[in-house]
Scaffold this motif. Structure first.
Motif, short mmCIF file in Angstrom:
data_model
loop_
_atom_site.label_atom_id
_atom_site.label_comp_id
_atom_site.label_asym_id
_atom_site.label_seq_id
_atom_site.Cartn_x
_atom_site.Cartn_y
_atom_site.Cartn_z
N GLY A 1 0.80 -1.22 0.00
CA GLY A 1 0.00 0.00 0.00
C GLY A 1 0.84 1.26 0.00
O GLY A 1 0.43 2.30 -0.52
N GLY A 2 2.01 1.20 0.59
CA GLY A 2 2.90 2.36 0.56
C GLY A 2 3.80 2.38 -0.66
O GLY A 2 4.14 3.44 -1.18
N TYR A 3 4.18 1.21 -1.13
CA TYR A 3 5.12 1.11 -2.26
C TYR A 3 4.45 1.38 -3.61
O TYR A 3 5.02 2.07 -4.45
N ALA A 4 3.27 0.84 -3.81
CA ALA A 4 2.61 0.95 -5.12
C ALA A 4 2.41 2.40 -5.57
O ALA A 4 2.73 2.74 -6.72
N PRO A 5 1.90 3.29 -4.73
CA PRO A 5 1.76 4.68 -5.18
C PRO A 5 3.10 5.33 -5.53
O PRO A 5 3.18 6.10 -6.48
N LEU A 6 4.13 5.00 -4.78
CA LEU A 6 5.45 5.57 -5.07
C LEU A 6 6.00 5.12 -6.41
O LEU A 6 6.50 5.93 -7.19
N LEU B 1 3.98 6.67 -9.20
CA LEU B 1 4.31 8.08 -9.35
C LEU B 1 5.65 8.26 -10.07
O LEU B 1 5.75 9.09 -10.97
N THR B 2 6.64 7.49 -9.69
CA THR B 2 7.94 7.63 -10.34
C THR B 2 7.88 7.24 -11.81
O THR B 2 8.50 7.90 -12.65
N SER B 3 7.13 6.21 -12.13
CA SER B 3 7.02 5.85 -13.54
C SER B 3 6.17 6.85 -14.32
O SER B 3 6.44 7.12 -15.49
N ALA B 4 5.14 7.43 -13.68
CA ALA B 4 4.32 8.44 -14.35
C ALA B 4 5.11 9.72 -14.61
O ALA B 4 4.86 10.43 -15.58
N LEU B 5 6.08 10.01 -13.75
CA LEU B 5 6.92 11.19 -13.94
C LEU B 5 8.03 10.96 -14.95
O LEU B 5 8.80 11.86 -15.23
N GLY B 6 8.07 9.77 -15.50
CA GLY B 6 9.05 9.48 -16.53
C GLY B 6 10.42 9.09 -16.01
O GLY B 6 11.41 9.16 -16.72
N ALA B 7 10.47 8.67 -14.75
CA ALA B 7 11.75 8.25 -14.18
C ALA B 7 12.21 6.97 -14.86
O ALA B 7 11.40 6.15 -15.30
N GLY B 8 13.49 6.80 -14.93
CA GLY B 8 14.04 5.62 -15.57
C GLY B 8 13.99 4.38 -14.69
O GLY B 8 13.55 4.42 -13.53
#
Length: 78
Positions: free
Chosen positions: A27-32, A35-42
């Motif tokens: 529950g804590g990891y999935a949103p993070l 979010l990182t993949s939505a922001l285009g992080a590698g």
């Protein structure tokens, strides 16, 4: 350490706690990670988030459980 404590608690028959703790960490990891993949992080950033958030969360929940005595049960429950 996470894999060792997982094995110890699985061997002790503490599967219910492991399941609940896994859901809490997810529950804590999935949103993070979303979010990182939505922001285009590698992929490197996604792995860092996995290592810190997911594995760190698992370590915290497993250490908390191992320091108590609830999982120290001898034999089957009556």
């Amino acid at each position: 350490m996470v894999f060792v404590l997982d094995g110890v608690l699985i061997g002790a028959g503490d599967g219910r706690y492991l399941a609940v703790a896994g859901l809490v960490v997810l529950g804590g990891y999935a949103p993070l990670v979303l979010l990182t993949s939505a922001l285009g992080a590698g992929l490197t950033v996604v792995w860092v988030v996995f290592g810190l958030a997911f594995m760190g969360g698992r370590l915290a929940t497993l250490l908390r459980r191992s320091r108590g005595e609830e999982w120290l049960v001898t034999g089957a429950a009556a």
